[in-house]
Design a protein around this motif. Structure first.
Motif, PDB file in Angstrom:
ATOM      1  N   ASP A   1       0.829  -1.213   0.000  1.00  0.00           N
ATOM      2  CA  ASP A   1       0.000   0.000   0.000  1.00  0.00           C
ATOM      3  C   ASP A   1       0.858   1.256   0.000  1.00  0.00           C
ATOM      4  OD1 ASP A   1      -2.196  -1.584  -0.039  1.00  0.00           O
ATOM      5  OD2 ASP A   1      -2.771  -1.243   2.063  1.00  0.00           O
ATOM      6  N   ALA A   2       1.867   1.278   0.869  1.00  0.00           N
ATOM      7  CA  ALA A   2       2.739   2.453   0.946  1.00  0.00           C
ATOM      8  C   ALA A   2       3.513   2.632  -0.354  1.00  0.00           C
ATOM      9  CB  ALA A   2       3.711   2.297   2.122  1.00  0.00           C
TER      10      ALA A   2
ATOM     11  N   GLN B   1      -6.299   5.464  -8.503  1.00  0.00           N
ATOM     12  CA  GLN B   1      -5.724   6.576  -7.724  1.00  0.00           C
ATOM     13  C   GLN B   1      -5.290   7.739  -8.610  1.00  0.00           C
ATOM     14  OE1 GLN B   1      -2.826   5.504  -4.757  1.00  0.00           O
ATOM     15  NE2 GLN B   1      -4.059   3.800  -3.961  1.00  0.00           N
TER      16      GLN B   1
ATOM     17  N   GLY C   1       1.344   4.029  -3.038  1.00  0.00           N
ATOM     18  CA  GLY C   1       1.166   5.462  -2.808  1.00  0.00           C
ATOM     19  C   GLY C   1       2.345   6.249  -3.368  1.00  0.00           C
ATOM     20  N   ARG C   2       3.564   5.729  -3.174  1.00  0.00           N
ATOM     21  CA  ARG C   2       4.753   6.432  -3.694  1.00  0.00           C
ATOM     22  C   ARG C   2       4.821   6.361  -5.219  1.00  0.00           C
ATOM     23  NH1 ARG C   2       6.887   5.161   1.310  1.00  0.00           N
ATOM     24  NH2 ARG C   2       7.430   3.032   0.757  1.00  0.00           N
TER      25      ARG C   2
END
Lengths: 320, 320
Positions: free
Chosen positions: A42-43, A105, A46-47
């Motif tokens: 997930d992180a 996203q 996001g990046r």
């Protein structure tokens, strides 16, 4: 000139590289950031999205104004479903629907491809392989991988895994390999294999110069190169041996695929005369004459950008 | 049903097989004759044309009434120019314009293809590979060869030599190979390699049963099989070892091509449990998991007719 803009991101084990470029491959914006893979999917996703946004922004564009974003991922994936099946260097990545999540996203169309295939395609569209129909791209770095272009298109095989040239067996009882097998090309010729050989030689006291350079840390291919350049014979022997085994594997790849162009890419191409030259020499000794006739061997031209630019090109294709 | 008739001929080192068949693969006429290769290209080409005429005649057709004749040839060739570049088992065959000469003598259109590729294509059109897109065909006989079908078409590579899976190196310092190299799959796993191993064991006195069967002559793979079936342990060991090395080579082929179907053809498939089973076992141990998922392994269905029927199919394609 095709001035439409697409983005491409190359997800690596340690860093993320994003590019926004025109459809004909002119880079307009670029962003690099660490992967920090330990933080989990997930992180990292996001990046990836944030990095793509910065590259698109640097190109003076917006996610809404571009064609979409291509994604180059390490390890086995299923491009048709936009799925990362597994990523050995990224903890927690199993069956991640990366293309769908980035699409949601970022708000643009996405496509996804295996990194070596994307890099091969990038070179074919914008680099060393322009105008070539049958191309093999060997990526020489931490691991040894390959991308295949046949008739101008990525060849993924039945399940998107084709081109795993690092896992051709060249010595049945050879060293253990990451894949669970033994004696694969990668187990002899990768950056990790070179480092492992060198560590063993340091432990045996046979590489005092490298021991000094490594300063108690693990030996890397780069350090082995420095030791070789500064005259340490054992460093040269290790690099030449790795190159020799790479050449044996490449000979088999040539005999199987009979490409018109072999592109050598990845960080280890910098090992040049100590590693690439013995590899090419062995390959030429061992491949069939008819396969060598008319073969061109060249270094990659796009360097570390090949995967991201290949992702750009794939996104452009998908939009056409 | 496609009732158009085409002919196909498979030129081998010892025999010529001609078939006249409907476009959908029903055999209407067939002819076999010896190659008598020692008499040189002109005499052999005369026999090829005569054999084709007999097969066409047996089908109740004439050269004028059929679509044309496909030719399957051993060794390196250039299908686009209809040229036999070289044929290791046929003395005097260098750069022979076989397609043109047969066309002139028979008075029908012709096409030409490498025998392993033609056999692979034959199986894909009329045999074990119907409906499959990515297929590798391994031909196991005097030598070890391969044919590749990608997206339903023969993949010949840049110069028509792709698929030389018998010349993937699996042990760098292994036995010398016909190709001039060492440690190729063919040097371990071919009929010739099996015979050579067995001859050495006979000379060492380790195979009394085989010595009796061979009766002073050279050991063949068939005789080694008989000795194995009659309980000679060394015969079993030789066949299993050859199969094991074949499996190592096939694992590399699968990792490179990621086919959905692997077809095993050629005379050595009759060695079954002593050779094919160890080969498949080693292959499954050594190939990547993602490559094995969804892979089907099967024996050829067309037997010795695969090359000639593939040549028929290629002629039909060329006429479409």
């Amino acid at each position: 000139m095709d001035e439409r803009i697409a983005a491409g991101v190359d997800l690596g084990g340690t860093k993320i590289l994003s590019i926004a470029a025109t459809a004909d491959g002119r880079v307009l914006g670029e962003d690099r950031c660490p992967t920090d893979a330990a933080e989990g999917p997930d992180a990292v996703i996001g990046r990836i999205v944030a990095s793509l946004r910065r590259a698109i922004d640097a190109a003076g564009a917006t996610p809404e104004s571009i064609i979409g974003a291509g994604i180059s991922t390490p390890g086995p994936c299923d491009p048709s479903r936009g799925l990362v099946l597994d990523a050995p260097n990224l903890p927690g990545w199993k069956n991640v629907e990366l293309a769908r999540i980035v699409r949601a996203q970022l708000g643009t169309p996405t496509v996804l491809e295996h990194d070596a295939a994307a890099a091969c395609y990038g070179e074919c569209r914008y680099g060393a392989g322009i105008g070539k129909r049958h191309v093999v791209y060997a990526t020489l770095g931490t691991g040894v991988g390959g991308g295949i272009v046949i008739d101008g298109k990525i060849y993924g095989g039945a399940s998107g895994v084709a081109g795993e040239i690092g896992h051709m067996i060249i010595e049945p009882e050879g060293p253990h390999c990451n894949c669970g097998g033994r004696g694969c090309v990668e187990a002899f010729a990768s950056g990790v294999a070179i480092g492992r050989e060198a560590d063993a030689s340091i432990a045996d006291g046979r590489m005092p110069l490298l021991a000094e350079l490594a300063d108690g840390g693990p030996a890397t291919a780069e350090l082995v190169l420095r030791a070789a350049e500064e005259g340490e014979r054992e460093a040269r022997r290790i690099l030449e041996r790795a190159g020799h085994y790479l050449g044996l594997g490449l000979a088999g790849v040539l005999n199987s695929f009979n490409p018109e162009l072999l592109i050598l890419g990845g960080g280890l191409v910098n090992l040049g005369s100590y590693y690439i030259e013995p590899a090419v020499e062995t390959m030429r000794e061992r491949a069939l004459e008819q396969v060598l006739d008319g073969l061109t061997v060249t270094n990659a031209q796009l360097g570390g950008r090949a995967g991201a630019l290949g992702a750009v090109a794939l996104m452009v294709d998908a939009a056409d």
